[in-house]
Design a protein around this motif. Structure first.
Motif, PDB file in Angstrom:
ATOM      1  N   UNK A 137      40.279  39.933  48.999  1.00  0.00           N
ATOM      2  CA  UNK A 137      38.944  39.382  48.787  1.00  0.00           C
ATOM      3  C   UNK A 137      38.089  40.172  47.818  1.00  0.00           C
ATOM      4  N   UNK A 138      38.575  41.274  47.284  1.00  0.00           N
ATOM      5  CA  UNK A 138      37.788  42.071  46.328  1.00  0.00           C
ATOM      6  C   UNK A 138      38.194  41.723  44.909  1.00  0.00           C
ATOM      7  N   UNK A 139      37.387  42.152  43.952  1.00  0.00           N
ATOM      8  CA  UNK A 139      37.721  41.945  42.542  1.00  0.00           C
ATOM      9  C   UNK A 139      38.900  42.850  42.190  1.00  0.00           C
ATOM     10  N   UNK A 140      39.828  42.330  41.409  1.00  0.00           N
ATOM     11  CA  UNK A 140      41.010  43.101  41.018  1.00  0.00           C
ATOM     12  C   UNK A 140      40.597  44.340  40.235  1.00  0.00           C
ATOM     13  N   UNK A 141      41.140  45.499  40.631  1.00  0.00           N
ATOM     14  CA  UNK A 141      40.860  46.773  39.961  1.00  0.00           C
ATOM     15  C   UNK A 141      42.200  47.423  39.629  1.00  0.00           C
ATOM     16  N   UNK A 150      49.766  35.561  39.501  1.00  0.00           N
ATOM     17  CA  UNK A 150      48.476  34.876  39.608  1.00  0.00           C
ATOM     18  C   UNK A 150      48.637  33.625  40.455  1.00  0.00           C
ATOM     19  N   UNK A 151      47.574  33.307  41.188  1.00  0.00           N
ATOM     20  CA  UNK A 151      47.573  32.126  42.052  1.00  0.00           C
ATOM     21  C   UNK A 151      46.441  31.211  41.596  1.00  0.00           C
ATOM     22  N   UNK A 159      40.131  36.412  39.112  1.00  0.00           N
ATOM     23  CA  UNK A 159      40.256  37.872  39.168  1.00  0.00           C
ATOM     24  C   UNK A 159      40.068  38.448  40.550  1.00  0.00           C
ATOM     25  N   UNK A 160      40.024  37.575  41.574  1.00  0.00           N
ATOM     26  CA  UNK A 160      39.878  38.041  42.956  1.00  0.00           C
ATOM     27  C   UNK A 160      41.258  38.219  43.588  1.00  0.00           C
ATOM     28  N   UNK A 184      43.729  35.623  41.822  1.00  0.00           N
ATOM     29  CA  UNK A 184      43.382  34.222  41.581  1.00  0.00           C
ATOM     30  C   UNK A 184      43.094  33.963  40.106  1.00  0.00           C
ATOM     31  N   UNK A 185      43.340  32.734  39.700  1.00  0.00           N
ATOM     32  CA  UNK A 185      42.949  32.312  38.349  1.00  0.00           C
ATOM     33  C   UNK A 185      42.413  30.886  38.438  1.00  0.00           C
TER      34      UNK A 185
END
Length: 200
Positions: A137-141, A150-151, A159-160, A184-185
């Motif tokens: 649930x966080x932003x990708x880092x 990617x989903x 980007x989550x 996610x995308x």
């Protein structure tokens, strides 16, 4: 005849007079030698101050290296232990929820034993500074996670992290192992600061 009470004057030695040597004043130092002495004192003082500064820097560096060795010295061992934690998690994930609910007492005891072993292992790792983190649930880092795929999911901002394939671990302030994640995308873009999603 001599008088026995009379002292023999010849037997007594009169004290020799003390002759003091005259004090000789040292030669007056030349102005050039005073300047040379002042220069030597200044150089010696500079060397002492530099040595003290170097010793203080060495003391601080050594203290920092000792603290790092305490915190990060077990990194290799901890990385090897993470495989065991992963295998315990895989064993638990392999049993479907329906099978857990309707399992016979022997299988339930086995599942509970594996869960207890996993918790004990994670607690032991945490006592030694190794912590598990779940970035769902966080932003990708990219500093903490490694994107596996990617989903397409328009319900969440692009980007989550939507799925954690393998949990990540930190040791102290460093990443011991990044989390393997699905990102996610196709959703709304995140805000420029990267913390809050933008309004759709």
């Amino acid at each position: 005849m001599t008088d026995p009470n009379r002292q023999n004057d010849d037997a007594v030695n009169p004290a020799e007079p003390v002759v003091s040597k005259p004090y000789i004043m040292p030669d007056e130092p030349e102005a050039g030698s005073l300047e040379a002495l002042a220069k030597e004192v200044s150089e010696a003082r500079d060397k002492v101050l530099r040595t003290l500064a170097e010793m203080e820097n060495l003391r601080k560096r050594t203290a920092r290296e000792v603290a790092d060795a305490r915190t990060y010295g077990i990194s290799g061992f901890a990385r090897d232990i993470l495989d065991i934690a992963d295998n315990l998690q895989r064993a638990l994930d392999a049993v479907p929820a329906e099978a857990k609910a309707s399992a016979d007492p022997g299988l339930k005891a086995l599942i509970e034993g594996v869960e207890l072993t996993e918790r004990s292992l994670l607690n032991t790792l945490e006592k030694n500074g190794v912590k598990k983190f779940d970035p769902s649930g966080t932003k990708f880092d990219p500093n903490f996670q490694q994107a596996m795929y990617e989903v397409p999911d328009p319900s969440v901002p692009a980007g989550t992290v939507v799925q954690v394939v393998q949990a990540g671990y930190m040791i102290g302030e460093r990443v011991l192992r990044p989390a393997l994640v699905a990102v996610s995308k196709g959703g709304a873009r995140t805000a420029a600061n990267g913390n809050e999603p933008s309004a759709a």
